[in-house]
Motif scaffolding. Structure first.
Motif, mmCIF file in Angstrom:
data_model
loop_
_atom_site.group_PDB
_atom_site.id
_atom_site.type_symbol
_atom_site.label_atom_id
_atom_site.label_comp_id
_atom_site.label_asym_id
_atom_site.label_seq_id
_atom_site.Cartn_x
_atom_site.Cartn_y
_atom_site.Cartn_z
ATOM 1 N N LYS A 81 0.512 -7.822 -5.764
ATOM 2 C CA LYS A 81 1.716 -8.169 -5.009
ATOM 3 C C LYS A 81 1.466 -7.870 -3.545
ATOM 4 C CE LYS A 81 4.702 -7.036 -8.858
ATOM 5 N NZ LYS A 81 5.512 -6.012 -9.465
ATOM 6 N N VAL A 83 0.298 -7.418 0.077
ATOM 7 C CA VAL A 83 -0.959 -7.605 0.797
ATOM 8 C C VAL A 83 -2.127 -7.801 -0.170
ATOM 9 C CG1 VAL A 83 -1.568 -5.154 1.067
ATOM 10 C CG2 VAL A 83 -2.287 -6.816 2.780
ATOM 11 N N HIS A 85 -1.994 -9.324 -3.029
ATOM 12 C CA HIS A 85 -1.886 -10.724 -3.438
ATOM 13 C C HIS A 85 -2.496 -11.628 -2.373
ATOM 14 C CE1 HIS A 85 0.105 -14.655 -3.849
ATOM 15 N NE2 HIS A 85 -0.006 -14.416 -5.141
ATOM 16 N N LYS A 86 -2.203 -11.343 -1.118
ATOM 17 C CA LYS A 86 -2.715 -12.157 -0.016
ATOM 18 C C LYS A 86 -4.244 -12.129 0.007
ATOM 19 C CE LYS A 86 -2.137 -13.286 4.806
ATOM 20 N NZ LYS A 86 -2.178 -14.709 4.650
ATOM 21 N N GLN A 87 -4.844 -10.981 -0.271
ATOM 22 C CA GLN A 87 -6.303 -10.896 -0.288
ATOM 23 C C GLN A 87 -6.899 -11.836 -1.327
ATOM 24 O OE1 GLN A 87 -6.376 -6.531 -0.811
ATOM 25 N NE2 GLN A 87 -7.998 -6.648 0.704
ATOM 26 N N GLU A 89 -5.458 -14.384 -2.659
ATOM 27 C CA GLU A 89 -5.111 -15.751 -2.270
ATOM 28 C C GLU A 89 -6.149 -16.304 -1.290
ATOM 29 O OE1 GLU A 89 -1.355 -16.479 -0.045
ATOM 30 O OE2 GLU A 89 -0.763 -17.336 -1.972
ATOM 31 N N VAL A 90 -6.593 -15.477 -0.356
ATOM 32 C CA VAL A 90 -7.635 -15.880 0.595
ATOM 33 C C VAL A 90 -8.920 -16.222 -0.158
ATOM 34 C CG1 VAL A 90 -9.152 -15.048 2.443
ATOM 35 C CG2 VAL A 90 -6.687 -14.665 2.580
ATOM 36 N N VAL A 109 -6.431 -18.121 7.592
ATOM 37 C CA VAL A 109 -6.141 -16.990 6.709
ATOM 38 C C VAL A 109 -7.216 -15.905 6.710
ATOM 39 C CG1 VAL A 109 -4.646 -18.319 5.167
ATOM 40 C CG2 VAL A 109 -7.110 -18.188 4.704
ATOM 41 N N PRO A 127 -9.923 -11.127 5.174
ATOM 42 C CA PRO A 127 -8.553 -11.647 5.296
ATOM 43 C C PRO A 127 -7.888 -11.165 6.582
ATOM 44 C CG PRO A 127 -8.936 -10.791 3.091
ATOM 45 C CD PRO A 127 -10.112 -10.381 3.930
ATOM 46 N N ILE A 129 -4.927 -9.803 8.299
ATOM 47 C CA ILE A 129 -3.702 -9.063 7.987
ATOM 48 C C ILE A 129 -3.238 -8.441 9.301
ATOM 49 C CG2 ILE A 129 -2.642 -7.264 6.560
ATOM 50 C CD1 ILE A 129 -3.889 -9.441 4.846
#
Length: 173
Positions: A81, A83, A85-87, A89-90, A109, A127, A129
């Motif tokens: 979930k 940050v 999740h964002k990793q 996703e990248v 990204v 990523p 951030i």
């Protein structure tokens, strides 16, 4: 650049392949532990948004399924979930760029550095951030994809953690 042309050759090789499976060796390195933990497993990729790695007869898994990223360690499931999740996703965006016709601009990204040594090309993906508090909570600091440019094959994925810790996945077959 010449390195980007080599990477495009890899993308061309995998373009049009809907699924593939590879043998994977996972090496978990923790600087505080004398020996690395090494496990053999399988990597599966299905176009466009599904990939998973399984180890220890399914007790350990890393699953990317249509934007949901799940890690299972010793049977304990956790869903990425925020940050984290964002990793992932990248990483998925980079894989889709290399394995399919996805044209998402990676530069939006992640920062990406390409280095070449012999027949191997390494893509270091960090990523982006912007929130410093979120950046401190990141599970991984960067990913490194290794590609054999002579055979146009993926050879490895390294997930760098804080300090000198990392998890390395080496692909074959």
């Amino acid at each position: 650049s010449a390195q980007e042309a080599d990477i495009r050759k890899v993308a061309e090789r995998y373009k049009g392949i809907n699924t593939f499976t590879a043998t994977v060796i996972r090496t978990k390195h923790h600087a505080a532990v004398a020996e690395d933990a090494v496990t053999k497993g399988k990597f599966h990729f299905m176009q466009p948004n599904e990939a998973y790695m399984t180890f220890n007869e399914g007790k350990d898994m890393l699953i990317m399924d249509n934007g949901v990223f799940t890690m299972i360690n010793d049977g304990q499931e956790s869903i990425a979930k925020g940050v984290t999740h964002k990793q992932f996703e990248v990483l998925l965006i980079v894989l889709r760029n290399l394995l399919s016709s996805d044209s998402t601009d990676i530069k939006e990204v992640a920062d990406m550095e390409i280095t070449k040594q012999g027949n191997l090309c390494a893509l270091t993906i960090t990523p982006i951030i912007p929130d410093t508090k979120a950046k401190r909570r990141m599970m991984f600091t960067s990913f490194v994809l290794t590609i054999d440019i002579q055979s146009s094959e993926f050879k490895g994925l390294r997930m760098n953690e804080k300090g000198k810790n990392y998890t390395q996945y080496d692909f074959s077959d």
